[in-house]
Scaffold this motif. Structure first.
Motif, PDB file in Angstrom:
ATOM      1  N   SER A  80       0.778  -1.247   0.008  1.00 24.09           N
ATOM      2  CA  SER A  80      -0.104   0.086   0.009  1.00 24.09           C
ATOM      3  C   SER A  80       0.746   1.238   0.036  1.00 24.09           C
ATOM      4  O   SER A  80       0.732   2.135   0.740  1.00 24.09           O
ATOM      5  CB  SER A  80      -0.843   0.157   1.034  1.00 24.09           C
ATOM      6  OG  SER A  80      -0.335   0.058   2.300  1.00 24.09           O
ATOM      7  N   VAL A 111      -6.781   8.259  -4.303  1.00 27.37           N
ATOM      8  CA  VAL A 111      -5.459   7.403  -4.613  1.00 27.37           C
ATOM      9  C   VAL A 111      -5.104   6.570  -3.247  1.00 27.37           C
ATOM     10  O   VAL A 111      -4.885   5.415  -3.090  1.00 27.37           O
ATOM     11  CB  VAL A 111      -4.272   7.876  -5.219  1.00 27.37           C
ATOM     12  CG1 VAL A 111      -4.436   8.261  -6.515  1.00 27.37           C
ATOM     13  CG2 VAL A 111      -3.600   9.049  -4.170  1.00 27.37           C
ATOM     14  N   GLU A 113      -7.420   5.898  -1.181  1.00 27.60           N
ATOM     15  CA  GLU A 113      -8.477   4.716  -0.912  1.00 27.60           C
ATOM     16  C   GLU A 113      -8.027   3.617  -1.953  1.00 27.60           C
ATOM     17  O   GLU A 113      -8.663   2.473  -1.758  1.00 27.60           O
ATOM     18  CB  GLU A 113      -9.707   5.381  -0.979  1.00 27.60           C
ATOM     19  CG  GLU A 113     -10.247   6.091   0.136  1.00 27.60           C
ATOM     20  CD  GLU A 113     -10.057   5.682   1.326  1.00 27.60           C
ATOM     21  OE1 GLU A 113     -10.565   4.543   1.757  1.00 27.60           O
ATOM     22  OE2 GLU A 113      -9.352   6.317   2.398  1.00 27.60           O
ATOM     23  N   MET A 114      -7.759   4.005  -2.908  1.00 25.65           N
ATOM     24  CA  MET A 114      -7.374   2.907  -3.930  1.00 25.65           C
ATOM     25  C   MET A 114      -6.234   2.179  -3.414  1.00 25.65           C
ATOM     26  O   MET A 114      -6.313   0.809  -3.522  1.00 25.65           O
ATOM     27  CB  MET A 114      -6.771   3.581  -5.351  1.00 25.65           C
ATOM     28  CG  MET A 114      -7.864   3.933  -6.085  1.00 25.65           C
ATOM     29  SD  MET A 114      -6.886   5.039  -7.584  1.00 25.65           S
ATOM     30  CE  MET A 114      -6.231   3.892  -8.330  1.00 25.65           C
ATOM     31  N   SER A 118      -6.854  -2.036  -2.485  1.00 24.30           N
ATOM     32  CA  SER A 118      -5.558  -2.995  -3.230  1.00 24.30           C
ATOM     33  C   SER A 118      -4.927  -3.451  -2.022  1.00 24.30           C
ATOM     34  O   SER A 118      -4.590  -4.776  -2.105  1.00 24.30           O
ATOM     35  CB  SER A 118      -4.739  -2.331  -3.849  1.00 24.30           C
ATOM     36  OG  SER A 118      -3.661  -1.768  -3.425  1.00 24.30           O
ATOM     37  N   ARG A 144      -7.374  -6.706  -8.138  1.00 23.78           N
ATOM     38  CA  ARG A 144      -6.179  -5.912  -7.591  1.00 23.78           C
ATOM     39  C   ARG A 144      -5.524  -5.530  -8.836  1.00 23.78           C
ATOM     40  O   ARG A 144      -4.724  -4.407  -9.082  1.00 23.78           O
ATOM     41  CB  ARG A 144      -5.126  -6.692  -6.630  1.00 23.78           C
ATOM     42  CG  ARG A 144      -4.308  -5.894  -6.268  1.00 23.78           C
ATOM     43  CD  ARG A 144      -3.403  -6.602  -5.134  1.00 23.78           C
ATOM     44  NE  ARG A 144      -2.321  -5.639  -4.650  1.00 23.78           N
ATOM     45  CZ  ARG A 144      -1.235  -5.710  -5.057  1.00 23.78           C
ATOM     46  NH1 ARG A 144      -0.585  -6.698  -5.985  1.00 23.78           N
ATOM     47  NH2 ARG A 144      -0.212  -4.761  -4.391  1.00 23.78           N
ATOM     48  N   LEU A 147      -6.451  -2.461 -10.175  1.00 24.59           N
ATOM     49  CA  LEU A 147      -6.081  -1.318  -9.583  1.00 24.59           C
ATOM     50  C   LEU A 147      -4.685  -1.045  -9.856  1.00 24.59           C
ATOM     51  O   LEU A 147      -4.336   0.224 -10.013  1.00 24.59           O
ATOM     52  CB  LEU A 147      -6.268  -1.337  -7.975  1.00 24.59           C
ATOM     53  CG  LEU A 147      -7.716  -1.187  -7.241  1.00 24.59           C
ATOM     54  CD1 LEU A 147      -7.790  -1.772  -5.918  1.00 24.59           C
ATOM     55  CD2 LEU A 147      -8.015   0.328  -7.466  1.00 24.59           C
ATOM     56  N   LEU A 150      -4.551   0.819 -13.006  1.00 26.95           N
ATOM     57  CA  LEU A 150      -5.024   2.363 -12.915  1.00 26.95           C
ATOM     58  C   LEU A 150      -3.874   3.108 -12.141  1.00 26.95           C
ATOM     59  O   LEU A 150      -3.583   4.178 -12.728  1.00 26.95           O
ATOM     60  CB  LEU A 150      -6.141   2.315 -11.841  1.00 26.95           C
ATOM     61  CG  LEU A 150      -7.356   1.914 -12.536  1.00 26.95           C
ATOM     62  CD1 LEU A 150      -8.599   1.766 -11.340  1.00 26.95           C
ATOM     63  CD2 LEU A 150      -7.801   3.051 -13.633  1.00 26.95           C
ATOM     64  N   LEU A 181     -11.475   4.655 -13.346  1.00 25.11           N
ATOM     65  CA  LEU A 181     -11.587   4.520 -12.174  1.00 25.11           C
ATOM     66  C   LEU A 181     -13.157   4.304 -11.685  1.00 25.11           C
ATOM     67  O   LEU A 181     -13.604   3.619 -10.866  1.00 25.11           O
ATOM     68  CB  LEU A 181     -10.786   5.721 -11.416  1.00 25.11           C
ATOM     69  CG  LEU A 181     -10.815   5.589  -9.856  1.00 25.11           C
ATOM     70  CD1 LEU A 181     -10.363   4.225  -9.050  1.00 25.11           C
ATOM     71  CD2 LEU A 181     -10.058   6.800  -9.264  1.00 25.11           C
ATOM     72  N   VAL A 185     -15.149   1.771  -9.678  1.00 29.71           N
ATOM     73  CA  VAL A 185     -15.818   1.969  -8.341  1.00 29.71           C
ATOM     74  C   VAL A 185     -17.132   1.514  -8.392  1.00 29.71           C
ATOM     75  O   VAL A 185     -17.925   0.902  -7.609  1.00 29.71           O
ATOM     76  CB  VAL A 185     -15.984   3.325  -8.279  1.00 29.71           C
ATOM     77  CG1 VAL A 185     -16.973   3.952  -6.951  1.00 29.71           C
ATOM     78  CG2 VAL A 185     -14.555   3.923  -7.749  1.00 29.71           C
ATOM     79  N   ASN A 278     -14.829   2.346  -1.217  1.00 30.82           N
ATOM     80  CA  ASN A 278     -15.063   2.587  -2.360  1.00 30.82           C
ATOM     81  C   ASN A 278     -16.057   3.605  -2.578  1.00 30.82           C
ATOM     82  O   ASN A 278     -16.300   4.311  -3.430  1.00 30.82           O
ATOM     83  CB  ASN A 278     -16.066   1.218  -2.861  1.00 30.82           C
ATOM     84  CG  ASN A 278     -16.327   1.227  -4.241  1.00 30.82           C
ATOM     85  OD1 ASN A 278     -15.278   1.192  -5.169  1.00 30.82           O
ATOM     86  ND2 ASN A 278     -17.489   0.800  -4.443  1.00 30.82           N
ATOM     87  N   MET A 281     -14.091   6.950  -2.216  1.00 27.45           N
ATOM     88  CA  MET A 281     -13.673   7.293  -4.143  1.00 27.45           C
ATOM     89  C   MET A 281     -14.786   7.662  -4.801  1.00 27.45           C
ATOM     90  O   MET A 281     -14.458   8.690  -5.380  1.00 27.45           O
ATOM     91  CB  MET A 281     -13.052   6.075  -4.445  1.00 27.45           C
ATOM     92  CG  MET A 281     -11.591   5.886  -4.184  1.00 27.45           C
ATOM     93  SD  MET A 281     -11.329   3.815  -4.343  1.00 27.45           S
ATOM     94  CE  MET A 281     -11.464   3.852  -6.023  1.00 27.45           C
TER      95      MET A 281
END
Lengths: 400, 351
Positions: A80, A111, A113-114, A118, A144, A147, A150, A181, A185, A278, A281
């Motif tokens: 992370s 990002v 929260e992304m 992940s 994942r 993500l 992304l 994205l 979501v 989610n 985001m």
């Protein structure tokens, strides 16, 4: 004759079996080593040994400028890295006394929260895999992968991103990225339903996790637990909610809290967090304000690269900031941020030069690894594995 | 020729030699075919689970990856054979052989179609139990002789697991024996013809349930794969094995699965038994072939069930496994025996 009788009547001796679980073991999530004293299958004593991945991140940070030390934070919790970057730049910004512009703060929230999703996806997959279910792991990894794609679209890197910058973010996000994205979501909740169908109400899963590794709220606080591991015990504490940074005070989200403090509640809390991430985001994308993504503080933030190549003032700023570092007041600052593993804190002591006098990282994984004996002793070997999965540690962060 | 042989080894000697040759040919055919099935069971498992897990499974070696099992076999055969320095060498050599031979020997009493069985003995089911118990020796010895703590724990787990579930499985088949009145597998299949749909699974639904659960435990498959619980014991009893010795354990495990599926098909699902209107209307030889295919379909459906469960369920804990075995399955199997007996007496009374 007497000797034979003695031989026969001597009581049958049993002794504890000492097993070294790790540092290379499929279920210790990296290089954690546990020395287990076993009485049959029961764990009598469990001693974690850490430090196999020690790279001296804190000391390295003292020898680099505040800008150059940012990539070190990627390597803490390498799954992370975005969240670590966000924590790092927030701490440095507080020390510098600058604030990122509104748009950059929203982007960082997105990002981060992304990164949270992940990281939690990996946690979900590996935790469930340790308990024996293989399918959710592969389904989770497929999401994942999206993500990571992304992230690549966003900044070119997939794992160690170093995307946020002191005073903002490296580059503005494109409409194409936002569209991709947003698609993710919208689809993500149905994927969560898929994973939960296989796991949450599964009888075997409940048998394996309910009532395992129980820790009361009071004890959890005393051990210094944070994040999902703490909230599983019923303590409503989330840095994002109670000490908001970036755009967390402008979005609406709930903090899932458990009740019993066992593996199952910690599982439910983290699964709930993924759904909330989610939600965050989605709100951030919908309310993303326009504006610059770097704050206007030329003495303290790196100038944009295209201007450096054209403009003498920016070139001089760039040269000074990269070689000598910014000139900042003396002082010290601690900023904690909510990373997927718990509360990641950066503590800086500044002596007025461009490099920190002391950089200290409060790593949640280290604290959580220390609670492992408390959770595991008295249980069975299989429970140790469940506990390792449920405290969600990454050894890169634990050993620093 | 006949007179000459009879003259040397006594009357009927020629016939005996012919019989022995026929049996040897049968054994060769069954072993070759069974091992081929085992090899492709691994391929099929990887394909099935691959598609369940949004993967593709093997597809590089040969068309659709069909030669993957051979590639794996060749690879394992040429791997270095590592033996731990402190291992008990004779036992270490012997353990995989015991495990594999016990699994292969079980094949000898399975009737694949009407009249084809290597050894048509009257205690067929008991022989199967004996052989699967013998396989446990291979596991225990491998765990003991490796002189490794993980292997040792795996071996101990397996010993207690197989002993507990052996009882449940044995008791679950008692109901079948009572209904069929025989321990011979051919007779059991024939006895099922008089029952609805030609299967014992309906009158013996309780026994079938116990059998299926126990079969998973017997073959160390998820959700009962504790002896080799990867996330706990690395690889359990065969942690220290490599190369072809490892392959023997692997083949033994899949042969075991195939045998359990075959027992389920023979004792509960009607074996090769076709509906009467088919057997009456097609030539005998075609009926045999159809029967074989019908039997194989059932075996593979059961194998698919194995894979399906593996892709779906997490693993039980050791104490929970024991609790299920002793507190749920054995009482259920005993109740099933009593129930079957009572029903049988009641039905007899009516007739």
């Amino acid at each position: 004759m007497d000797k034979e009788m003695e031989e026969i009547e001597r009581t049958f001796e049993t002794k504890e079996l000492t097993v070294s679980l790790g540092p290379q073991h499929p279920a210790t999530h990296g290089v954690l080593r546990l020395v287990l004293h076993l009485d049959g299958e029961t764990v009598v004593k469990c001693t974690p040994y850490v430090g196999y991945l020690h790279r001296g991140v804190e000391k390295l940070g003292e020898n680099r400028t505040y800008f150059a030390a940012l990539p070190l934070s990627d390597r803490l919790d390498y799954i992370s890295s975005m969240n670590n970057n966000v924590g790092y730049v927030n701490a440095v910004e507080k020390l510098f006394g600058i604030e990122a512009p509104e748009r950059a703060r929203y982007i960082r929230t997105i990002v981060a929260e992304m990164g949270r999703i992940s990281s939690h996806i990996i946690w979900l997959g590996t935790h469930v895999l340790d308990i024996g279910a293989t399918t959710p792991f592969l389904h989770a990894m497929a999401q994942r992968e999206r993500l990571l794609d992304l992230f690549e679209e966003l900044c070119g890197a997939r794992l160690t991103v170093s995307y946020p910058r002191v005073g903002g973010v490296r580059n503005d996000i494109s409409q194409e990225f936002l569209d991709d994205l947003y698609q993710f979501v919208l689809e993500f909740p149905s994927h969560m339903d898929d994973y939960e169908t296989l796991v949450t109400e599964n009888r075997i899963w409940k048998d394996r996790t309910v009532g395992i590794g129980v820790i009361s709220a009071e004890e959890a606080v005393n051990w210094g637990l944070t994040g999902g591991t703490l909230r599983g015990s019923g303590v409503d504490y989330d840095v994002r909610k109670y000490f908001p940074y970036d755009a967390y005070d402008k979005v609406d989200f709930e903090v899932p809290v458990g009740r019993n403090g066992d593996c199952y509640d910690r599982y439910l809390v983290r699964v709930g967090e993924m759904r909330q991430a989610n939600r965050i985001m989605k709100q951030c994308i919908e309310n993303l304000p326009a504006g610059p993504v770097m704050s206007d503080a030329p003495k303290l933030t790196l100038p944009p690269k295209d201007l450096v190549l054209k403009d003498m003032e920016h070139l001089i700023h760039q040269f000074i900031l990269i070689t000598k570092g910014p000139t900042i007041p003396e002082g010290e600052v601690y900023v904690g941020t909510e990373v997927p593993k718990g509360e990641l804190g950066f503590y800086f002591v500044s002596d007025g030069t461009g490099k920190p006098y002391r950089m200290r990282v409060r790593a949640p994984s280290f604290v959580h690894a220390s609670v492992l004996p408390r959770l595991s002793e008295g249980g069975l070997i299989a429970d140790v594995i469940a506990n390792i999965g449920t405290i969600d540690i990454v050894l890169g962060e634990c050993d620093r | 020729m006949k007179e000459m042989v009879d003259g040397i080894i006594g009357a009927g000697g020629f016939q005996m030699i012919i019989n022995i040759v026929i049996i040897l040919l049968k054994i060769a055919a069954v072993v070759a075919v069974a091992l081929l099935h085992v090899a492709y069971a691994t391929y099929w498992e990887r394909k099935v689970i691959g598609h369940m897990q949004v993967r593709l499974g093997p597809r590089e070696v040969g068309p659709f990856g069909l030669f993957q099992p051979f590639a794996d076999g060749i690879k394992l055969f040429f791997k270095e054979d590592i033996i731990p320095a402190n291992a008990d060498k004779p036992l270490f050599y012997l353990a995989p052989v015991i495990f594999f031979v016990a699994a292969l020997t079980s094949l000898s009493v399975l009737p694949f179609f009407n009249g084809f069985v290597i050894a048509n003995i009257n205690v067929g089911i008991l022989f199967l139990f004996a052989m699967s118990s013998l396989g446990a020796y291979g596991i225990v010895l491998s765990g003991w002789s490796s002189n490794s703590k993980y292997a040792f724990l795996g071996g101990m787990r397996s010993a207690s697991q197989i002993i507990s579930y052996e009882i449940a499985m044995g008791l679950s088949l008692v109901g079948v024996m009572m209904l069929a009145g025989s321990l011979n597998l051919t007779d059991i299949v024939k006895a099922q013809q008089q029952y609805p749909l030609g299967v014992f699974a309906i009158p013996q639904i309780l026994g079938f349930f116990v059998f299926v659960v126990a079969a998973f435990a017997e073959t160390n498959r998820l959700p009962f794969d504790l002896p080799e619980a990867e996330s706990e014991l690395v690889a359990g009893y065969f942690t220290e094995y490599s190369g072809f010795r490892f392959a023997l354990f692997f083949l033994g495990e899949y042969t075991g699965m195939l045998i359990m599926s075959a027992i389920a098909a023979l004792c509960f699902l009607g074996g090769w038994g076709l509906p009467a209107f088919i057997t009456a209307n097609v030539p005998h030889i075609l009926a045999q072939v159809l029967g074989l295919f019908w039997f194989l379909i059932k075996v593979y459906a059961f194998m698919f069930f194995y894979y399906w469960i593996r892709a779906t369920l997490p693993r039980y804990r050791y104490d929970q496994l024991m609790a299920i075995g002793w507190k749920l399955l054995i009482p259920l199997a005993l109740a099933n025996i009593v129930l079957t007996g009572l029903v049988k007496i009641w039905v007899k009374g009516i007739i």
